[in-house]
Design a protein around this motif. Sequence first.
Motif, PDB file in Angstrom:
ATOM      1  N   ALA A 100      77.404  -4.260 -62.926  1.00 55.30           N
ATOM      2  CA  ALA A 100      77.840  -5.522 -63.520  1.00 55.30           C
ATOM      3  C   ALA A 100      77.655  -5.507 -65.032  1.00 55.30           C
ATOM      4  O   ALA A 100      78.511  -5.986 -65.784  1.00 55.30           O
ATOM      5  N   LEU A 101      76.538  -4.944 -65.506  1.00 52.03           N
ATOM      6  CA  LEU A 101      76.277  -4.896 -66.938  1.00 52.03           C
ATOM      7  C   LEU A 101      77.296  -4.018 -67.651  1.00 52.03           C
ATOM      8  O   LEU A 101      77.664  -4.290 -68.801  1.00 52.03           O
ATOM      9  N   ASN A 102      77.771  -2.979 -66.994  1.00 52.22           N
ATOM     10  CA  ASN A 102      78.786  -2.111 -67.594  1.00 52.22           C
ATOM     11  C   ASN A 102      80.102  -2.834 -67.827  1.00 52.22           C
ATOM     12  O   ASN A 102      80.926  -2.390 -68.644  1.00 52.22           O
TER      13      ASN A 102
ATOM     14  N   LEU B 241      74.019 -15.079 -61.238  1.00 59.39           N
ATOM     15  CA  LEU B 241      73.900 -14.186 -62.388  1.00 59.39           C
ATOM     16  C   LEU B 241      74.950 -13.083 -62.356  1.00 59.39           C
ATOM     17  O   LEU B 241      75.524 -12.729 -63.381  1.00 59.39           O
ATOM     18  N   MET B 242      75.212 -12.530 -61.180  1.00 62.09           N
ATOM     19  CA  MET B 242      76.208 -11.471 -61.077  1.00 62.09           C
ATOM     20  C   MET B 242      77.587 -11.975 -61.477  1.00 62.09           C
ATOM     21  O   MET B 242      78.337 -11.301 -62.191  1.00 62.09           O
ATOM     22  N   SER B 243      77.938 -13.177 -61.025  1.00 63.46           N
ATOM     23  CA  SER B 243      79.229 -13.758 -61.383  1.00 63.46           C
ATOM     24  C   SER B 243      79.317 -14.023 -62.877  1.00 63.46           C
ATOM     25  O   SER B 243      80.358 -13.817 -63.509  1.00 63.46           O
TER      26      SER B 243
ATOM     27  N   GLN C 290      80.056 -11.029 -64.882  1.00 62.80           N
ATOM     28  CA  GLN C 290      81.448 -10.622 -64.712  1.00 62.80           C
ATOM     29  C   GLN C 290      82.423 -11.605 -65.350  1.00 62.80           C
ATOM     30  O   GLN C 290      83.628 -11.503 -65.152  1.00 62.80           O
ATOM     31  N   GLY C 291      81.905 -12.567 -66.143  1.00 67.46           N
ATOM     32  CA  GLY C 291      82.755 -13.493 -66.872  1.00 67.46           C
ATOM     33  C   GLY C 291      82.989 -14.811 -66.183  1.00 67.46           C
ATOM     34  O   GLY C 291      83.862 -15.583 -66.597  1.00 67.46           O
ATOM     35  N   GLY C 292      82.242 -15.123 -65.120  1.00 68.45           N
ATOM     36  CA  GLY C 292      82.412 -16.377 -64.413  1.00 68.45           C
ATOM     37  C   GLY C 292      81.920 -17.564 -65.223  1.00 68.45           C
ATOM     38  O   GLY C 292      81.097 -17.431 -66.125  1.00 68.45           O
ATOM     39  N   LEU C 293      82.415 -18.755 -64.882  1.00 70.53           N
ATOM     40  CA  LEU C 293      82.010 -19.979 -65.562  1.00 70.53           C
ATOM     41  C   LEU C 293      80.748 -20.538 -64.920  1.00 70.53           C
ATOM     42  O   LEU C 293      80.495 -20.335 -63.733  1.00 70.53           O
ATOM     43  N   TYR C 294      79.953 -21.258 -65.696  1.00 71.35           N
ATOM     44  CA  TYR C 294      78.696 -21.780 -65.176  1.00 71.35           C
ATOM     45  C   TYR C 294      78.252 -22.980 -66.003  1.00 71.35           C
ATOM     46  O   TYR C 294      78.657 -23.168 -67.158  1.00 71.35           O
ATOM     47  N   GLU C 295      77.417 -23.809 -65.391  1.00 75.00           N
ATOM     48  CA  GLU C 295      76.797 -24.934 -66.083  1.00 75.00           C
ATOM     49  C   GLU C 295      75.450 -24.487 -66.641  1.00 75.00           C
ATOM     50  O   GLU C 295      74.738 -23.706 -66.000  1.00 75.00           O
TER      51      GLU C 295
ATOM     52  N   PHE D  95      92.085 -22.008 -67.887  1.00 73.10           N
ATOM     53  CA  PHE D  95      92.260 -21.442 -69.222  1.00 73.10           C
ATOM     54  C   PHE D  95      91.001 -20.690 -69.650  1.00 73.10           C
ATOM     55  O   PHE D  95      91.083 -19.594 -70.210  1.00 73.10           O
ATOM     56  N   LEU D  96      89.825 -21.273 -69.390  1.00 68.36           N
ATOM     57  CA  LEU D  96      88.578 -20.625 -69.782  1.00 68.36           C
ATOM     58  C   LEU D  96      88.390 -19.285 -69.069  1.00 68.36           C
ATOM     59  O   LEU D  96      87.949 -18.307 -69.671  1.00 68.36           O
ATOM     60  N   GLN D  97      88.735 -19.227 -67.788  1.00 69.07           N
ATOM     61  CA  GLN D  97      88.616 -17.969 -67.049  1.00 69.07           C
ATOM     62  C   GLN D  97      89.571 -16.917 -67.599  1.00 69.07           C
ATOM     63  O   GLN D  97      89.203 -15.747 -67.754  1.00 69.07           O
TER      64      GLN D  97
END
Length: 469
Positions: free
Chosen positions: A39-41, A212-214, A217-222, A297-299
């Motif tokens: 995931a970090l890669n 954290l994994m999501s 990978q560029g996922g959205l979060y609060e 749009f953010l994704q």
Amino acid sequence: MNKKGLLGGVGIVVVAAALIGPRFAGSHVEDSLKLHVDALNNVPAYTAQVVSFDRGWFGSTATVELGVDFSGAFPEAEQSEKLSFEMAIDVQHGPVLTQFSPGLGLASIEASTKDEGLREFLDWEDETPFYHLVGFVGFSGNFSYSDSISSFTLVPNNARQQISVSHYEGSGDIASNNFSYEGVLDGAKVLMEGQAVSVGEMKLSTETEGDLMSILQGGLYESEMSMKLEKVTARDPDDVNLFHLEELDVEFISAFSDDEKSMNVDMNYSVKSLQFDDMNFNNLVLNMAFNNIDTGFLQAYNQTMQDIYDQGPEEIEAATQKLVKQNLPQLLKAEPEFAISDFSGEMDAGKFGGNMSTKLVGVTQVPDNLDDAQFWLSSLTTNSLLTIDKPLLQWFAEKQMLATMRMQYPGADEAEIQKMAEQQVPMMINMYLQQGFLKEAEDEYRSEFQMEDGEAMLNGQKIPLGNMM
């Protein structure tokens, strides 16, 4: 039933769990490590690689190489912007843990940096790891840890260029759908060509709802993130203060709407005091927000940023145009808003304050010509207010007038241009009042602006839309 047989059976189960459990925990740790490295890669500018993993029955050891590569962000840099180092990881398998973080759980962990590669750039105390982490994985899979960074200086240092950073400590908790972290940096000092900058204690804090994994990978979060900085002081070679700041607070808050189709992002800043040149500010506040930002749009934006990080100018321009063409309509349909709920501060001569809200409304179709100013202005709804105490506006106007006169009359007598400025400032303010840019109240001047349905109003007077294009 034979009680001795029952107790013996329980004992066998406990012993079996103590022996079989470590093997299961070791497999879990290895799988989790590889998953997070992969995931970090995928995060731009970062690289990770499992150099080795040796799994035993009661414990495992691993070496992971971590790297940061900023060459994509600075393609014209003459020197490589890459930095890499290795982490040594020791894991004790559960369920009975006696090392690092004793207790009952899946694993206890200790990790620290190896010196190779780092001492070329940094200097810190011998026989001490630059970075050190101790953690504990519970039966639920939650990970609690504390970490620290040693005090260090940058290499090479000389009499006119020195950078030193004090000790740092932090602690965090990572669960399946949220994580939190707090850290404290004792301070830092920078010396550049005789100018010295000192930074006081800095505190960091974050509370995040999301996997954290999501997120990696560029996922959205609060989230709620904050930084508190005690002070920053800059001095010249004669030890005269050039800049002094006290109690800077920064806060970022991101939250989904009720239907999770859009996000709001708040950015709040405050400073207790700020001094530079002959200006002294107190209680500075700037609270901003981006509201109704479409999550689709953010994704798409996050994915584009990952794709173009290390690309050339032509590829970046093409990807940006594609992003706008495919995703701008859904962004505008959500009626995005930029708001400043509070912009205020105090000076010796008085106070100032203001607020603003600007929003795009009713946009159902994007024009073929994105440079069509008439279209954007007709879709814009804006309300703003700025207030400033009369003595403070006079002080600002006088400063501006003095700067202009010094440029127009180099070498002129300072007392004379000061007198001229004092005479002309009232006329300049009166001109702004007559032109409608300002409105006078009892103790302050105000400026109010509204725009809606393609019509603009300044202090109650209609402004032709063509004058704004």
